[in-house]
Design an enzyme around this catalytic site. Structure first.
Site, mmCIF file in Angstrom:
data_model
loop_
_atom_site.group_PDB
_atom_site.id
_atom_site.type_symbol
_atom_site.label_atom_id
_atom_site.label_comp_id
_atom_site.label_asym_id
_atom_site.label_seq_id
_atom_site.Cartn_x
_atom_site.Cartn_y
_atom_site.Cartn_z
ATOM 1 N N GLY A 1 -8.047 -30.150 -19.790
ATOM 2 C CA GLY A 1 -8.065 -31.042 -20.946
ATOM 3 C C GLY A 1 -6.943 -30.731 -21.935
ATOM 4 O O GLY A 1 -6.112 -31.586 -22.252
ATOM 5 N N PHE A 2 -6.906 -29.481 -22.392
ATOM 6 C CA PHE A 2 -5.905 -29.106 -23.401
ATOM 7 C C PHE A 2 -5.051 -27.928 -22.939
ATOM 8 O O PHE A 2 -4.478 -27.222 -23.758
ATOM 9 C CB PHE A 2 -6.603 -28.707 -24.715
ATOM 10 C CG PHE A 2 -7.448 -29.807 -25.286
ATOM 11 C CD1 PHE A 2 -6.863 -30.915 -25.876
ATOM 12 C CD2 PHE A 2 -8.835 -29.735 -25.217
ATOM 13 C CE1 PHE A 2 -7.655 -31.929 -26.401
ATOM 14 C CE2 PHE A 2 -9.628 -30.744 -25.731
ATOM 15 C CZ PHE A 2 -9.039 -31.851 -26.320
ATOM 16 N N ASP B 1 -21.448 -24.023 -19.242
ATOM 17 C CA ASP B 1 -20.537 -24.985 -18.616
ATOM 18 C C ASP B 1 -20.357 -24.689 -17.121
ATOM 19 O O ASP B 1 -19.235 -24.738 -16.605
ATOM 20 C CB ASP B 1 -19.185 -24.949 -19.360
ATOM 21 C CG ASP B 1 -18.346 -26.194 -19.087
ATOM 22 O OD1 ASP B 1 -18.888 -27.203 -18.584
ATOM 23 O OD2 ASP B 1 -17.127 -26.157 -19.364
ATOM 24 N N GLY C 1 -2.598 -25.928 -12.311
ATOM 25 C CA GLY C 1 -3.331 -27.147 -12.641
ATOM 26 C C GLY C 1 -3.359 -27.363 -14.141
ATOM 27 O O GLY C 1 -2.975 -26.481 -14.922
#
Ligand SMILES: Nc1ncnc2c1ncn2[C@@H]1O[C@H](COP(=O)(O)OP(=O)(O)OP(=O)(O)O)[C@@H](O)[C@H]1O
Length: 687
Positions: A419-420, A539, A416
């Site tokens: 974001g970065f 998070d 997958g």
């Protein structure tokens, strides 16, 4: 005769007990006098048994290391025959024979007397010596050892004394002659027997030496054989190691080739499945509007068919509703004098209405079935869209051609894209296990400062994460640079889906399943809070809870984690990265703008409360349908003072109370991780 023997014994005993009073010449003289009246067989027998009793405590064969018959003489040969008595004497005292042979007759007597006088002492010493002899023999020493002579000598003494202890009074010359004659015979006998025995002994010793030499030779041979074998094995080991070293690259190549071919067929399979599913569920189409090209979703045949069925059902339902209305109208018209032919009987009206109602009920059931099926298709559609995106990302990735990173990580298929970062399934060719390689790409367009900041951030995450070793926390194995703009972190591979994917496939989990996930996440959090430096994850969300192949839940992604300093106050530490994180899961204190928020592990407690709510009810408690931007704009979380629960599905009051405790608005009143971990809802006990 018996009386005489008794006398002799009495005398002998008194002699022995008064040994210190007797001078040596006196003793010799006494003995010589006694010799004239040589002891009878009874005496011999008696003393033989005395000798036997003296030695009985030591097994004869063991004491002397020779054949047992060496010592057997007395009991068989001493009955009445003097010669035999002498034989016994010699046979039983082989150690002393050499000495006897060298000495003259008087010396023998002298020796005998001396030792007789010191009888008790001599016997003791003799026994001690015999034990020493036995030990020496055990050690392979020769039995002709001079040290053993004394012990045996003492026995010789006893026996000699037995032989030569005369009666107290000897009268006639004839008797003296006989005594002298017997003495001569005895001397010869002693000499002959001594010689023979020494020879025999010599021979047996020689035989022993030969046997021992043979043993030694064999042992040496064996030793040399073993040495050869050991050298041979060492050489074989070295050859095997060399071979192993040579084979290593080949083996690595074979393993990676196999992995690559498996991965290639997995890629093909994935693409084939996407094509097949696309036919049923839909595909991305391209729409052109003038010069603008945009993508849009087109449903597949199965969804189209379901929608058509649903449409037909709705049309039928509407038609029936219309008919019912008509029927009711006719009924009401009846009262207003309508045409008698068109007016229905009352019972007919009731039956007709019943038919319509029944049809509507069955349409409703069909509708529900189709709706459920459509929901299932929608979930499948979502999975298909994510898989299409993954394939597209994989095709567009610069790491998609099975590189081996850092000489050990064989990259396989893309798991997958975040974001970065891109996360690849990979195989560690050194540890021989699957891993997840997270490739952090720095945007080439970024300023050098931004790149450095990103790297600093990643290294910080690595430094936190690498020290965490817990069953419910994803392990971080390694980190290395790939090129100036890319580096890689190597993580424990979790082959199950992440919780986000699970909830997309089945948005509502049974309470029992949700609870056990919750418990595992808390176990990971407790670990983070029992360290010297506590860690706030900050998070926690479904995408950061992974499952391994056995379904064990593991917390990952420490990119936003905070290490709690030692000197932090009771309210918590300052939140320096305000604005980061996923807003649905963050508590109200993180949105405070008037001052820098103080945070603690209570942030994670709130996040897990949201997570648990979502697992149970299929939606988030605050701002479920809102975007991140809208949550911020509308202060959704700042307003989240009270949590509401849907009526369905049914969830236990204990679960709801637990959620309320986690989602306590006021940070000061909310329990921290270690406190809530004690909650009865999180403990399991056998019922
Ligand atoms: N250790 C792992 N084992 C197996 N799959 C993993 C592992 N780590 C991440 N993944 C999978 O890789 C994908 C991308 O993970 P990543 O953490 O980069 O994405 P994200 O969490 O969605 O993004 P972001 O990090 O930007 O929030 C996810 O589907 C995730 O399930």
């Amino acid at each position: 005769m018996a009386t005489m023997s008794d006398d002799m014994l009495v005398h002998f005993s008194s002699n022995s007990s008064n040994q210190s009073d007797q001078s040596l010449p006196t003793k010799i003289a006494k003995l010589e006098a006694r010799m004239v009246g040589k002891a009878s067989s009874t005496v011999t027998t008696t003393l033989s048994s005395a000798q036997q009793s003296t030695w009985s405590s030591v097994p004869s064969a063991a004491k002397f290391g020779g054949p047992a018959e060496d010592l057997v003489g007395p009991s068989t040969s001493s009955d009445s025959d003097d010669d035999n008595g002498g034989e016994f004497l010699i046979q039983a005292n082989t150690q002393k024979r050499q000495k006897l042979q060298e000495d003259d007759h008087s010396k023998i007597f002298e020796h005998v007397e001396v030792v007789t006088d010191g009888r008790q002492t001599s016997l003791d010493v003799g026994e001690a010596k015999v034990s020493a002899d036995v030990n020496r023999k055990k050690n392979g020493r020769g039995r002709g050892n001079s040290g053993s002579g004394r012990g045996r000598g003492s026995r010789v003494t006893d026996q000699t004394r037995t032989q030569f202890s005369p009666p107290a009074v000897l009268a006639s010359n004839g008797q003296l002659d006989i005594a002298c004659h017997r003495e001569g015979r005895l001397k010869d006998q002693i000499r002959n027997d001594s010689c023979t025995s020494l020879e025999e002994e010599n021979e047996s010793l020689r035989a022993k030496v030969v046997a021992m030499e043979e043993d030694l030779r064999k042992a040496k041979q064996e030793m040399s054989d073993y040495q050869n074998l050991s050298h041979q094995l060492e050489k074989e080991l070295k050859d095997l190691k060399d071979h192993e070293q040579q084979m290593k690259p080949k083996r690595t190549k074979i393993i990676s080739d196999l992995l690559i071919s498996v991965s290639k067929s997995e890629r093909q399979e994935a693409r084939l499945k996407v094509r097949q599913d696309s036919l049923r569920l839909g595909n991305v189409g391209v729409i052109r509007a003038g010069t603008l090209i945009s993508e849009t979703w087109e449903d597949g045949q199965a969804l189209k068919d379901l929608n058509t069925q649903l449409k037909q059902l709705i049309e039928t339902k509407e038609a029936i509703e219309r008919q019912r209305k008509l029927l009711k109208k006719k009924q009401s018209d009846k009262g207003e004098g309508a045409d008698a032919d068109t007016v229905l009987q009352e019972d007919e009206v009731i039956i007709q209405d019943e038919i319509y109602k029944s049809r509507l009920a069955s349409i409703k059931r069909e509708e529900e079935v189709i709706m459920r099926e459509r929901d299932r298709y929608e979930l499948e559609k979502g999975r298909l869209i994510r898989e299409m995106k993954r394939i597209r990302d994989e095709d567009g990735s610069r790491f998609n051609n099975f590189q081996i990173l850092n000489h050990r990580y064989a990259l396989l298929n893309l798991l997958g894209k975040g974001g970065f970062s891109e996360v690849y399934k990979a195989f560690d060719l050194v540890e021989h296990r699957y891993v997840a390689c997270k490739l952090h790409g720095l945007n080439a367009q970024w300023s050098e400062e931004k790149k450095q900041s990103y790297i600093r951030h990643a290294i910080r995450e690595y430094n936190i994460h690498k020290t965490l070793v817990h069953h419910h926390i994803v392990r971080l194995w390694d980190i290395f640079e790939i090129d100036h703009n890319t580096f890689c972190t190597v993580l424990e591979y979790c082959s199950g889906k992440d919780l986000d994917a699970v909830l997309k496939a089945t948005p509502i989990l049974p309470e029992r399943e949700a609870r056990v996930i919750l418990v595992q996440v808390f176990q990971g959090l407790v670990y983070l809070n029992k360290r010297t430096h506590k860690i706030i994850h900050y998070d926690l969300k479904p995408g950061n809870v992974l499952f391994d192949e056995l379904g064990i839940a593991k917390v990952t992604d420490f990119g936003l984690s905070k290490i709690v300093d030692d000197d932090v106050g009771s309210q918590g530490m300052e939140l320096t990265s305000q604005g980061a994180g996923t807003y649905w899961y963050l508590p109200p204190e993180c949105f405070e703008l008037s001052r820098t928020p103080l945070i603690s592990s209570k942030v994670d407690v709130w996040s897990v409360g949201v997570l648990f709510y979502q697992m149970l009810f299929g939606r988030r408690p605050f701002g479920h349908d809102q975007t991140q931007e809208r949550i911020l704009r509308e202060d959704t979380i700042i307003k989240a003072r009270k949590v509401e629960f849907p009526t369905r599905p049914t969830v236990s009051n204990e679960a709801k109370d637990f959620i309320r405790r986690c989602l306590t608005y006021n940070q000061a009143e909310r329990p921290d991780v270690l406190t809530i971990a004690q909650d009865p809802y999180l403990t399991y006990s056998k019922k």
